[in-house]
Design an enzyme around this catalytic site. Structure first.
Site, PDB file in Angstrom:
ATOM      1  CB  SER A  76      -0.893  -0.013   1.245  1.00 15.37           C
ATOM      2  OG  SER A  76      -1.460   1.263   1.444  1.00 15.37           O
ATOM      3  CG  ASN A  77       1.722   3.324  -3.522  1.00 22.90           C
ATOM      4  OD1 ASN A  77       2.901   2.993  -3.501  1.00 22.90           O
ATOM      5  ND2 ASN A  77       0.900   3.009  -4.511  1.00 22.90           N
TER       6      ASN A  77
END
Ligand SMILES: *Cc1c(COP(=O)(O)O)cnc(C)c1O
Length: 343
Positions: A76-77
């Site tokens: 997840s960014n």
């Protein structure tokens, strides 16, 4: 219009650059293409979530929070940018990680965003794939309270109305830059997932009475209600800052569902082509999960002659490059050979 009365923690390098993509425009032979470099927001390798977190982390601090809690997949960014923002603000950060890709390789499990989460000092709570995020976030928050801390829960993708303000602000910034460059954008294309980016852009463009058509490219899943969520969140965002929700009209909310392929995070031929093309023609790095598919959507629209040759079309680069290193296997052989062999 001004948002200056709403508390905001300065985390981004702003304004992000606005650039023309001359080589790509020439190769595709269509409209004039431009890019807004929100991959260069700076903090913790940057990306679109930092703009949203400027408002959410300011709110957390105002509430006396001691720990930020949020959720996302291993790569997840959003989790990575939240961990970076917490480190910068002197808060603890706990990430509820949904380990949904059981067949993921070593690079996916150890490199890219998850490596950076560790370096930023986040506490990782890795749960088996499919665990509902809401319940896991609530559980984590209760444990913080029981230990005498103050949790502040940030929804997936930081896509709350307060977070979407980051993209109302980005719209104002873009408006100034476009004016300075003497350009009017006919179309704007970007990756849409948890929809805070699109909601903020829609709210911002509605407030400016702009004629730019905003195209979200769904990267989440063909059957996910991305369009409905973007519409609802845009309305909530306008209400939050005291404007009529009806400023965003139904016909303004455009989401393209033709680039998801087999599903979230799964490669497509269009994504591979887009990532390679931007690397070779512009030395710009897209990511395999979001911006690669969004750019594939833009390229498809050029080829389908959905734009006029005289149009100015803007791509918003929302970041995500760290996950290139998690998906290294995609480019571990000659890219073209890979496309022919595996897709
Ligand atoms: C989160 C993310 C998106 C999608 O933005 P939303 O506001 O969640 O719709 C697009 N690109 C990248 C690189 C992202 O990390």
């Amino acid at each position: 219009m001004s948002l200056s009365h709403i508390p905001r923690l300065s985390l981004c390098h702003l304004p992000t650059p606005l650039q023309r993509l001359d080589r790509l425009s020439k190769t595709l032979g269509g409209p004039t293409l431009w890019i807004k470099r929100d991959d260069c927001t700076g903090l913790g390798l940057g990306g679109n979530k930092v703009r949203k977190l400027e408002y959410l982390v300011a709110d957390a601090i105002a509430h006396g929070a001691t720990r930020l809690i949020t959720a996302g997949p291993l790569q997840s960014n959003h989790c990575r940018q939240t961990a970076a923002a917490a480190a910068r603000a002197g808060l603890e950060c706990e990430l509820v990680i949904d380990d949904r890709l059981q067949d993921a390789d070593h690079a996916y499990r150890t490199n890219g965003n998850i490596l950076l989460d560790r370096l930023f000092g986040a506490i990782l709570r890795v749960l088996p794939g499919g665990t509902p995020a809401e319940a896991a976030l609530e559980q984590a928050a209760q444990e913080v309270r029981a230990a005498g801390g103050v949790p502040y829960t940030i929804p997936v993708g930081a896509s709350a109305p307060l977070g979407a303000l980051g993209y109302v602000n980005a719209t104002l910034e873009l408006h100034t830059q476009a004016h300075e460059a003497g350009v009017q954008f006919d179309h704007l294309v970007h990756a849409s997932g948890s929809t805070g980016t699109q909601a903020g852009l829609l709210a911002g463009h509605a407030l400016l009475r702009s004629r730019t058509v905003v195209h979200g490219v769904n990267i989440l899943g063909e059957h996910e209600p991305v369009r409905e969520r973007a519409y609802e969140l845009a309305q909530q965002t306008l209400s939050l800052i005291g404007h009529p929700a009806s400023l965003v009209r139904d016909q303004d909310v455009i989401v393209h569902n033709d680039q998801v392929g087999p599903g979230f995070g799964k490669p497509t031929p269009g994504m591979l082509e887009a990532v390679e093309l931007l690397g070779r023609q512009e030395a710009i790095l897209l990511d395999p999960v979001h911006t690669g598919k969004a750019m594939a959507g833009l390229i498809a629209m050029v080829r389908q002659k959905r734009f006029q040759a005289s149009d100015n079309v803007l791509f918003i680069h929302t970041g995500g490059q760290p996950s290139l290193f998690a998906y290294a296997a995609l480019w571990s052989t000659e890219p073209v050979a890979y496309r022919q062999a595996a897709l």
